[in-house]
Write a protein that holds these residues in place. Structure first.
Motif, short mmCIF file in Angstrom:
data_model
loop_
_atom_site.label_atom_id
_atom_site.label_comp_id
_atom_site.label_asym_id
_atom_site.label_seq_id
_atom_site.Cartn_x
_atom_site.Cartn_y
_atom_site.Cartn_z
N UNK A 19 0.82 -1.22 0.00
CA UNK A 19 0.00 0.00 0.00
C UNK A 19 0.84 1.25 0.00
N UNK A 20 1.90 1.26 0.81
CA UNK A 20 2.77 2.45 0.86
C UNK A 20 3.42 2.68 -0.51
N UNK A 21 3.90 1.60 -1.12
CA UNK A 21 4.55 1.76 -2.42
C UNK A 21 3.56 2.22 -3.50
N UNK A 22 2.34 1.69 -3.43
CA UNK A 22 1.34 2.11 -4.43
C UNK A 22 1.03 3.60 -4.26
N UNK A 23 0.84 4.03 -2.99
CA UNK A 23 0.59 5.47 -2.76
C UNK A 23 1.77 6.29 -3.27
N UNK A 24 2.98 5.81 -3.01
CA UNK A 24 4.16 6.56 -3.45
C UNK A 24 4.28 6.62 -4.98
N UNK A 25 3.90 5.52 -5.64
CA UNK A 25 3.93 5.53 -7.12
C UNK A 25 2.96 6.59 -7.64
N UNK A 26 1.77 6.63 -7.04
CA UNK A 26 0.77 7.62 -7.49
C UNK A 26 1.26 9.04 -7.19
N UNK A 27 1.85 9.22 -6.01
CA UNK A 27 2.39 10.56 -5.67
C UNK A 27 3.51 10.92 -6.65
N UNK A 28 4.34 9.93 -6.99
CA UNK A 28 5.45 10.16 -7.94
C UNK A 28 4.89 10.65 -9.28
N UNK A 31 3.62 14.16 -8.95
CA UNK A 31 4.69 15.18 -8.97
C UNK A 31 5.21 15.38 -10.39
#
Lengths: 40, 374
Positions: A19-28, A31
């Motif tokens: 979940x953290x990585x998926x959120x980070x991919x979307x945030x990436x 950006x």
């Protein structure tokens, strides 16, 4: 030692780290889009 | 005369032990500069709440319930999660996300460096802690005091005092823990890797304004339980970046954050009462907290090594360790380690990028833990 409790945490770890990585991919991606549209 | 001294008869050995623990926390705060803003109030509060029949916490005396001020503060500010949330406004106003926005790849180190949370969750469960207590202990690995308080309080953990002391103590010990771990899992050649700059040092004001809004929406949709934490962190950042609320931004960074910090430390000490703190589990929790910080560091560094298997432009894997939320200490530690290996290797901007990514990742991890366990 509670092996049963350990096994119960395995899906939490998988969903949690996933979940953290998926959120980070979307945030990436967010950006990347932001910096492309609003460069300066 | 008898009335003055009769309370001495209520003094027990465990009270004295807690005074010593409070004294040690005050000593570490003042002499060793270990997170003094929190450890000093907690240390003083520890003494305050462990005086026999102390009026600072709620007591039943002669059958009459007398409400203590520390418990009033606890119910007003921590039981309802108000203090940690308000503190996040101040923290958000302090953070400049520019190093992350110019190099968003650093986000993934923020994610990887949360591994210690989940490793510790499994370990705590294996050691026999109830799943909610295990999750509360594991969140020490968020390396973020307010998140630890928020989650431990959400789960109503009976170990909140030990968890908070462990969280703040290990945050202060990052300059010792991280270099020790990094040296054991990296080679000198890896530590010498010079990273290419992205060529960008700034982003547009519009990007900085939209970033906190977009993060809030993404976190809110993906991990709704984290939205209180992320939302207030990003609200503080929006105040900072909007350009028209300079006074509010300064107030959030200084007065608001300082006021909440004063109250937070003294209030959390209600969980430092001898009967809650002096348990064999406390030692175990302190050990598990250390494990969480170690495996956070391992997670971040290993992601850097993994990326280097494929990447053309190599990454100094030490950067991964800065993905923990202890900001800005972890970034400084990595920068210094880089300079120690090679005086011309400046890793600061990369490390700061990973470090602020850790801020975001840790609150999302807190929200996910609540969603998955709660």
């Amino acid at each position: 030692m509670n092996l049963q409790a350990l096994l119960e945490t395995v899906p939490i770890t998988i969903y949690g780290m996933g979940g953290i990585f998926i959120v980070m991919i979307i945030v990436y991606l967010g950006i990347k889009i932001l910096t492309r549209f609003f460069e300066k | 005369m008898e009335v003055i001294f009769e309370n001495l008869l209520n003094l027990e050995l465990q009270h004295v032990v807690m005074w010593v623990i409070g004294g040690v926390l005050i000593y570490l705060a003042i002499k060793k500069d270990m997170e003094p803003t929190l450890l000093l109030p907690i240390g003083f509060g520890t003494i305050l709440v462990n005086l026999p029949l102390t009026g600072a916490v709620t007591q039943i005396i002669d059958g009459v319930k007398e409400i203590g001020i520390i418990d009033v503060l606890y119910n007003a500010g921590i039981a309802n999660e108000l203090f940690p949330i308000l503190l996040f406004v101040g923290i958000g106003a302090m953070i400049d996300f520019t190093p992350l926005l110019t190099n968003p790849r650093m986000l993934f180190f923020g994610a990887a460096a949360q591994f210690g949370i989940f490793f510790t969750l499994s370990l705590a469960a294996l050691l026999g802690f109830d799943i909610k207590d295990a999750a509360s202990i594991a969140i020490i690995g968020a390396a973020d005091g307010p998140t630890s308080i928020f989650v431990a309080n959400y789960f109503n953990s009976k170990y909140t005092g030990a968890i908070i002391v462990a969280a703040y103590s290990y945050m202060a010990l990052v300059p010792i823990i991280q270099p020790f771990v990094i040296r054991r899992i990296t080679t000198r050649n890896e530590r010498l890797i010079r990273m290419q700059n992205t060529g960008k040092t700034t982003v547009s004001p519009t990007t900085k304004i939209l970033f906190p809004i977009i993060i809030t929406v993404i976190a809110g949709v993906m991990a709704p339980r984290s939205v209180a934490l992320v939302g207030f962190l990003m609200f503080g950042n929006l105040i900072r970046e909007c350009g028209v609320l300079k006074i509010l931004s300064e107030t959030a960074q200084k007065e608001l954050a300082n006021l909440i910090t004063i109250l937070l430390g003294i209030t959390i000490s209600t969980k430092m009462q001898a009967e809650l703190f002096l348990r064999k589990e406390t030692i175990l929790i302190l050990c598990l907290g250390l494990v969480a910080f170690i495996f956070d560091t391992v997670g971040g560094v290993l992601l850097g090594k993994f990326i280097n298997l494929f990447a053309k432009n190599k990454i100094n894997p030490m950067i991964g360790a800065a993905g923990i939320s202890a900001f800005p200490m972890s970034a400084r530690v990595i920068h210094k380690m880089g300079l120690k290996e090679d005086p011309q290797n400046f890793l600061l901007m990369h490390a700061v990028g990973a470090n602020v990514a850790g801020q975001i990742a840790s609150v999302i991890a807190g929200g996910l833990i609540i969603s998955l366990v709660g």
